[in-house]
Design an enzyme around this catalytic site. Structure first.
Site, mmCIF file in Angstrom:
data_model
loop_
_atom_site.group_PDB
_atom_site.id
_atom_site.type_symbol
_atom_site.label_atom_id
_atom_site.label_comp_id
_atom_site.label_asym_id
_atom_site.label_seq_id
_atom_site.Cartn_x
_atom_site.Cartn_y
_atom_site.Cartn_z
ATOM 1 N N LYS A 75 -12.601 6.307 4.611
ATOM 2 C CA LYS A 75 -13.599 6.372 5.597
ATOM 3 C C LYS A 75 -13.909 7.034 6.950
ATOM 4 C CE LYS A 75 -14.612 3.965 1.835
ATOM 5 N NZ LYS A 75 -13.959 3.418 1.159
ATOM 6 N N ALA B 283 -10.914 -4.820 -1.130
ATOM 7 C CA ALA B 283 -9.696 -5.795 -0.029
ATOM 8 C C ALA B 283 -10.699 -6.772 0.616
ATOM 9 C CB ALA B 283 -10.134 -4.397 1.368
ATOM 10 N N GLY C 99 -9.578 4.787 -12.437
ATOM 11 C CA GLY C 99 -9.389 3.664 -12.234
ATOM 12 C C GLY C 99 -7.944 3.365 -11.635
ATOM 13 N N GLU D 152 -16.908 12.770 -15.854
ATOM 14 C CA GLU D 152 -16.464 11.736 -16.693
ATOM 15 C C GLU D 152 -16.753 10.919 -18.151
ATOM 16 O OE1 GLU D 152 -16.699 8.425 -14.993
ATOM 17 O OE2 GLU D 152 -17.148 7.418 -16.965
ATOM 18 N N HIS E 217 -37.606 -5.131 15.050
ATOM 19 C CA HIS E 217 -38.693 -4.128 14.265
ATOM 20 C C HIS E 217 -37.982 -2.433 15.492
ATOM 21 C CE1 HIS E 217 -41.743 -0.975 13.515
ATOM 22 N NE2 HIS E 217 -41.884 -0.782 14.494
ATOM 23 N N GLY F 26 -13.417 10.867 -13.449
ATOM 24 C CA GLY F 26 -13.644 9.562 -13.440
ATOM 25 C C GLY F 26 -14.906 9.962 -12.427
ATOM 26 N N ALA F 27 -15.816 9.319 -12.270
ATOM 27 C CA ALA F 27 -17.554 9.290 -11.496
ATOM 28 C C ALA F 27 -17.766 7.853 -11.152
ATOM 29 C CB ALA F 27 -18.169 9.385 -12.374
ATOM 30 N N GLY F 28 -16.207 7.354 -10.910
ATOM 31 C CA GLY F 28 -16.110 6.138 -10.234
ATOM 32 C C GLY F 28 -16.347 5.868 -8.679
HETATM 33 P P1 FAD Z 1 -2.843 -3.277 -2.058
HETATM 34 O O1 FAD Z 1 -2.999 -3.276 -0.553
HETATM 35 O O2 FAD Z 1 -2.287 -2.872 -3.176
HETATM 36 O O3 FAD Z 1 -1.225 -4.142 -1.398
HETATM 37 C C1 FAD Z 1 0.357 -4.472 -2.375
HETATM 38 C C2 FAD Z 1 1.332 -3.901 -1.506
HETATM 39 O O4 FAD Z 1 2.524 -5.751 -1.721
HETATM 40 C C3 FAD Z 1 1.624 -2.182 -1.038
HETATM 41 O O5 FAD Z 1 2.065 -2.737 0.264
HETATM 42 C C4 FAD Z 1 3.321 -2.462 -2.099
HETATM 43 O O6 FAD Z 1 4.033 -1.450 -2.014
HETATM 44 C C5 FAD Z 1 3.186 -3.984 -1.952
HETATM 45 N N1 FAD Z 1 4.609 -4.837 -2.729
HETATM 46 C C6 FAD Z 1 3.911 -4.276 -3.985
HETATM 47 N N2 FAD Z 1 5.157 -5.230 -5.180
HETATM 48 C C7 FAD Z 1 5.672 -5.335 -4.119
HETATM 49 C C8 FAD Z 1 6.756 -5.876 -4.409
HETATM 50 N N3 FAD Z 1 7.336 -6.126 -5.557
HETATM 51 N N4 FAD Z 1 7.767 -6.641 -3.370
HETATM 52 C C9 FAD Z 1 7.035 -6.050 -2.119
HETATM 53 N N5 FAD Z 1 6.297 -5.029 -1.827
HETATM 54 C C10 FAD Z 1 5.553 -5.403 -2.855
HETATM 55 N N6 FAD Z 1 -11.673 -1.364 -1.264
HETATM 56 C C11 FAD Z 1 -12.696 -1.667 -0.595
HETATM 57 O O7 FAD Z 1 -13.053 -3.375 -0.526
HETATM 58 N N7 FAD Z 1 -13.609 -1.386 0.127
HETATM 59 C C12 FAD Z 1 -12.774 0.226 0.146
HETATM 60 O O8 FAD Z 1 -13.907 0.989 0.664
HETATM 61 C C13 FAD Z 1 -11.551 0.595 -1.012
HETATM 62 N N8 FAD Z 1 -11.888 1.709 -0.857
HETATM 63 C C14 FAD Z 1 -10.700 2.613 -1.137
HETATM 64 C C15 FAD Z 1 -10.471 3.879 -1.869
HETATM 65 C C16 FAD Z 1 -9.055 3.912 -2.339
HETATM 66 C C17 FAD Z 1 -9.077 5.289 -2.016
HETATM 67 C C18 FAD Z 1 -8.863 3.299 -3.353
HETATM 68 C C19 FAD Z 1 -7.474 3.587 -3.655
HETATM 69 C C20 FAD Z 1 -8.863 1.928 -2.907
HETATM 70 C C21 FAD Z 1 -9.857 1.135 -2.173
HETATM 71 N N9 FAD Z 1 -10.381 0.267 -2.240
HETATM 72 C C22 FAD Z 1 -11.172 -0.560 -1.464
HETATM 73 C C23 FAD Z 1 -9.767 -1.018 -3.091
HETATM 74 C C24 FAD Z 1 -8.407 -1.832 -1.651
HETATM 75 O O9 FAD Z 1 -7.783 -0.813 -1.289
HETATM 76 C C25 FAD Z 1 -7.893 -2.518 -2.710
HETATM 77 O O10 FAD Z 1 -8.679 -3.681 -3.290
HETATM 78 C C26 FAD Z 1 -7.022 -3.355 -1.729
HETATM 79 O O11 FAD Z 1 -5.938 -2.485 -0.718
HETATM 80 C C27 FAD Z 1 -5.940 -4.574 -2.436
HETATM 81 O O12 FAD Z 1 -5.317 -4.834 -2.179
HETATM 82 P P2 FAD Z 1 -4.253 -6.402 -2.394
HETATM 83 O O13 FAD Z 1 -3.281 -6.289 -0.806
HETATM 84 O O14 FAD Z 1 -4.274 -7.575 -3.928
HETATM 85 O O15 FAD Z 1 -2.569 -4.904 -2.626
HETATM 86 P P1 NAD Z 2 -13.639 3.184 -11.158
HETATM 87 O O1 NAD Z 2 -13.449 1.773 -12.181
HETATM 88 O O2 NAD Z 2 -14.165 3.446 -10.272
HETATM 89 O O3 NAD Z 2 -13.807 4.758 -11.939
HETATM 90 C C1 NAD Z 2 -12.994 5.252 -12.675
HETATM 91 C C2 NAD Z 2 -13.730 6.040 -13.525
HETATM 92 O O4 NAD Z 2 -13.339 7.108 -14.744
HETATM 93 C C3 NAD Z 2 -15.094 5.433 -14.616
HETATM 94 O O5 NAD Z 2 -16.137 5.798 -14.445
HETATM 95 C C4 NAD Z 2 -13.928 5.732 -15.551
HETATM 96 O O6 NAD Z 2 -15.547 5.628 -16.972
HETATM 97 C C5 NAD Z 2 -14.037 6.560 -15.919
HETATM 98 N N1 NAD Z 2 -13.180 7.345 -16.917
HETATM 99 C C6 NAD Z 2 -11.499 6.727 -17.230
HETATM 100 N N2 NAD Z 2 -11.174 7.279 -17.684
HETATM 101 C C7 NAD Z 2 -11.209 8.279 -18.174
HETATM 102 C C8 NAD Z 2 -11.169 9.515 -18.648
HETATM 103 N N3 NAD Z 2 -9.570 9.577 -18.838
HETATM 104 N N4 NAD Z 2 -11.391 11.109 -18.208
HETATM 105 C C9 NAD Z 2 -12.450 10.857 -17.907
HETATM 106 N N5 NAD Z 2 -12.760 9.215 -16.722
HETATM 107 C C10 NAD Z 2 -12.677 8.403 -17.009
HETATM 108 O O7 NAD Z 2 -11.823 3.274 -10.638
HETATM 109 P P2 NAD Z 2 -11.610 4.261 -9.076
HETATM 110 O O8 NAD Z 2 -12.359 5.260 -8.636
HETATM 111 O O9 NAD Z 2 -10.045 5.238 -9.131
HETATM 112 O O10 NAD Z 2 -11.191 3.248 -8.407
HETATM 113 C C11 NAD Z 2 -9.746 2.298 -8.674
HETATM 114 C C12 NAD Z 2 -10.829 0.625 -7.971
HETATM 115 O O11 NAD Z 2 -10.728 1.252 -6.392
HETATM 116 C C13 NAD Z 2 -12.533 0.566 -8.354
HETATM 117 O O12 NAD Z 2 -12.021 -0.438 -9.126
HETATM 118 C C14 NAD Z 2 -12.258 -0.645 -6.329
HETATM 119 O O13 NAD Z 2 -12.242 -1.479 -7.253
HETATM 120 C C15 NAD Z 2 -11.350 0.112 -5.923
HETATM 121 N N6 NAD Z 2 -12.181 1.045 -4.843
HETATM 122 C C16 NAD Z 2 -13.036 0.652 -4.218
HETATM 123 C C17 NAD Z 2 -13.675 1.764 -3.415
HETATM 124 C C18 NAD Z 2 -14.812 0.941 -2.044
HETATM 125 O O14 NAD Z 2 -15.109 -0.616 -2.105
HETATM 126 N N7 NAD Z 2 -15.403 1.818 -1.905
HETATM 127 C C19 NAD Z 2 -13.425 2.869 -3.096
HETATM 128 C C20 NAD Z 2 -12.593 2.932 -3.789
HETATM 129 C C21 NAD Z 2 -12.092 1.915 -4.816
#
Ligand code: FAD
Ligand code: NAD
Length: 474
Positions: free
Chosen positions: A58, A327, A278, A210, A451, A187-189
């Site tokens: 962000k 999160a 993903g 995608e 408003h 990936g267009a996710g």
């Molecule tokens: P994580 O955040 O993955 O945390 C797990 C922690 O556990 C990590 O620190 C890891 O190192 C630690 N861990 C794992 N195994 C062990 C072990 N055995 N011993 C000790 N430590 C360990 N979600 C949103 O809601 N809004 C968003 O805008 C958003 N944007 C995102 C953007 C990106 C680029 C990505 C990759 C993800 C985004 N997400 C977003 C998804 C969000 O980050 C995750 O859903 C969230 O972080 C999950 O929280 P969690 O606590 O389950 O796991």
């Molecule tokens: P995603 O599931 O959102 O999108 C993955 C995309 O990749 C899908 O459209 C899928 O069809 C495509 N795909 C899969 N295999 C492929 C292949 N071999 N070739 C081409 N396309 C392929 O996953 P992501 O974008 O990696 O994000 C992972 C997760 O992290 C999200 O599902 C979401 O839960 C979390 N996240 C959330 C936010 C947010 O809340 N704003 C932001 C980033 C990530």
């Protein structure tokens, strides 16, 4: 004798650290084990979300949005700024500062709440023991209750192996320090669109490959169609649906990607390739084999509706278990488990978890979309309101997008709200609250909205369900 806690949480992401804080608030002697390290090898709390996810993405989305505004939108307001220069390393440094402040903030919260932070890899052993391995060695702790919050990690595909140099995952994509001329994204996710937008705004030619034929399958079709048009025609993202990547080859400074598209083989060369296909639960070595922790068919820790694993006194939450990988979903589960351990009766309403995609315009939704209402054979009605008819939106020079509402035709209860438009991420909270209170569209229609605000579009969409929107022809 191993040190004993009331609760040990493994993982300090938004699921785990929130669970640990809530446990401490409830009076439990709590420890939180986490292994994340920053680039200098120092412990960094906050998990994926704070270190390489929600927050850094962000930060870059916000910075790049300002570039976009200065280059293309200020003019409409009568402001000219001349050439816009972008200092990418400074942008990345700002992002890193924000991450550093927030991860240190969690350490501060742990201290204030008397949560013991333990650095290292935690592994569940028999008899509710946790073995922690770090550079310092191995120690064993025990607890009455254990919460597994080990999160998720990016999925890798063999056709594009991540080297975090030319082929990067989501973490690498947040640290690119020069604008690549040609950027490929697989990936267009959510990640593909958010990070693709960042680099597109900073000047890269972005191609997104995608595999699926549908664009943003989970999003209501009316909105995903408009979003696709905006991203492709308005912003120049080259999104190829139904593109199957078959291979990649890296050279010194570029990567050649081969893919099948519309039945033909194509090759394209990129300066960087982001793989965003993903994420999967990160359960590697989370429990010793003889514990017998059940993992489901998708590699997630199996839990019941109270987030209990098959081992008594062991719970799991967040990305490591079923449900959306978000999160706020993980945090809510963290609070719930702490309260369950305390003998309370919390409830996580998984039907009202909001989703947000932070593109421009933003996409946000809660509840079911129209296609799901059809599939479920529901008797439903819909209403919508375009931002082009909202005064505040026009004042902001935002002319696209809409709010769409889906309601039960018999009871008028709100079943889903979908927003494509400015500040959708903030607007969706009203819809979540409405659904949490089982509101009808009539409840929203009879609520006074200030408003001029963007929230009036929600008000009008609710009125429109009953064919009585005031600022559009119904
Ligand atoms: P994580 O955040 O993955 O945390 C797990 C922690 O556990 C990590 O620190 C890891 O190192 C630690 N861990 C794992 N195994 C062990 C072990 N055995 N011993 C000790 N430590 C360990 N979600 C949103 O809601 N809004 C968003 O805008 C958003 N944007 C995102 C953007 C990106 C680029 C990505 C990759 C993800 C985004 N997400 C977003 C998804 C969000 O980050 C995750 O859903 C969230 O972080 C999950 O929280 P969690 O606590 O389950 O796991
Ligand atoms: P995603 O599931 O959102 O999108 C993955 C995309 O990749 C899908 O459209 C899928 O069809 C495509 N795909 C899969 N295999 C492929 C292949 N071999 N070739 C081409 N396309 C392929 O996953 P992501 O974008 O990696 O994000 C992972 C997760 O992290 C999200 O599902 C979401 O839960 C979390 N996240 C959330 C936010 C947010 O809340 N704003 C932001 C980033 C990530």
């Amino acid at each position: 004798m191993s040190e004993k806690f009331d609760v040990i949480v493994i993982g300090a992401g938004p699921a785990g650290y929130v669970a640990a804080i809530r446990c401490a608030q409830l009076g439990f002697n709590t420890a939180c084990v986490d292994k994340w390290e920053d680039k200098d090898g120092k412990p960094s709390l906050g998990g994926t979300c704070l270190n390489v996810g929600c927050i850094p993405s962000k930060a870059l989305l916000d910075s790049s949005e300002k570039v976009e505004q200065a280059e293309h939108e200020f003019e409409a307001h009568g402001i000219s700024v001349g050439n816009v220069n972008v200092d990418v390393p400074k942008m990345i440094a700002r992002k890193n500062d924000i991450v550093g402040n927030l991860t240190k903030g969690i350490a501060g919260l742990f201290k204030a709440n008397k949560v013991t932070a333990i650095h290292g890899h935690g592994k569940l052993l028999k008899g509710k023991q946790v073995e922690v391995t770090s550079k310092e060695g191995t120690a064993t702790y025990s607890a009455d209750n254990i919460i597994l919050a080990c999160g998720s990690e990016p999925i890798n595909i063999p056709v594009a192996p991540v080297d975090n140099n030319l082929i990067v995952d989501n973490a690498g994509a947040l640290d690119i320090d020069d604008v690549p001329k040609r950027l490929g994204v697989i990936g267009a996710g959510v990640i593909g669109l958010e990070l693709g937008s960042v680099w597109n705004r900073l000047g890269s030619e972005v191609t997104i490959l995608e595999a699926m034929d549908a664009f943003l399958a989970p999003v209501d079709k009316q909105l995903s169609r408009e979003a696709e048009r905006t991203f492709v025609k308005g912003q120049g993202l080259d999104i190829k649906l139904g593109a199957l990547v078959t291979g990649s080859k890296t050279a010194k400074k570029s990567v050649k990607v081969t893919y099948t598209f519309k039945g033909e083989e194509h090759t394209e060369t990129f300066d960087k390739l982001i793989v965003a296909v993903g994420r999967k639960a990160n359960t590697k070595d989370i429990a010793a084999e003889d514990v017998g922790l059940v993992i489901d068919e998708r590699g997630r820790i199996d839990v019941d509706n109270q987030l209990r694993t098959n081992i008594a006194g062991v719970y799991a939450i967040g990305d490591a278990v079923k449900g959306p990988m978000l999160a706020h979903k993980g945090s809510e589960e963290g609070v719930a488990v702490a309260e369950i351990i305390a003998g309370q009766q919390p409830h996580v309403n998984h039907d009202t978890v909001p989703w947000v995609i932070y593109t421009h315009p933003e996409i946000a939704w809660v509840g079911i979309n129209e296609e799901q209402a059809k599939e479920q054979g529901l008797n439903y009605k819909t209403g919508f309101f375009p931002f082009a008819a909202n005064g505040r939106s026009l004042a902001m020079n935002e002319k696209g997008g809409r709010v769409k509402m889906i309601a039960d035709a018999d009871t008028d209860r709100v079943l889903g709200v979908h927003i494509l438009g400015p500040n959708a991420s903030e607007l969706i909270s009203e819809a979540v609250l409405a659904m949490e209170y089982s509101a009808s569209t009539e409840d929203i229609a009879r609520t006074i909205h200030a408003h001029p605000t963007l929230s009036e579009a929600l008000h009008e969409a609710a009125l429109s369900v009953d064919g009585r929107a005031l600022h559009k022809v119904n």
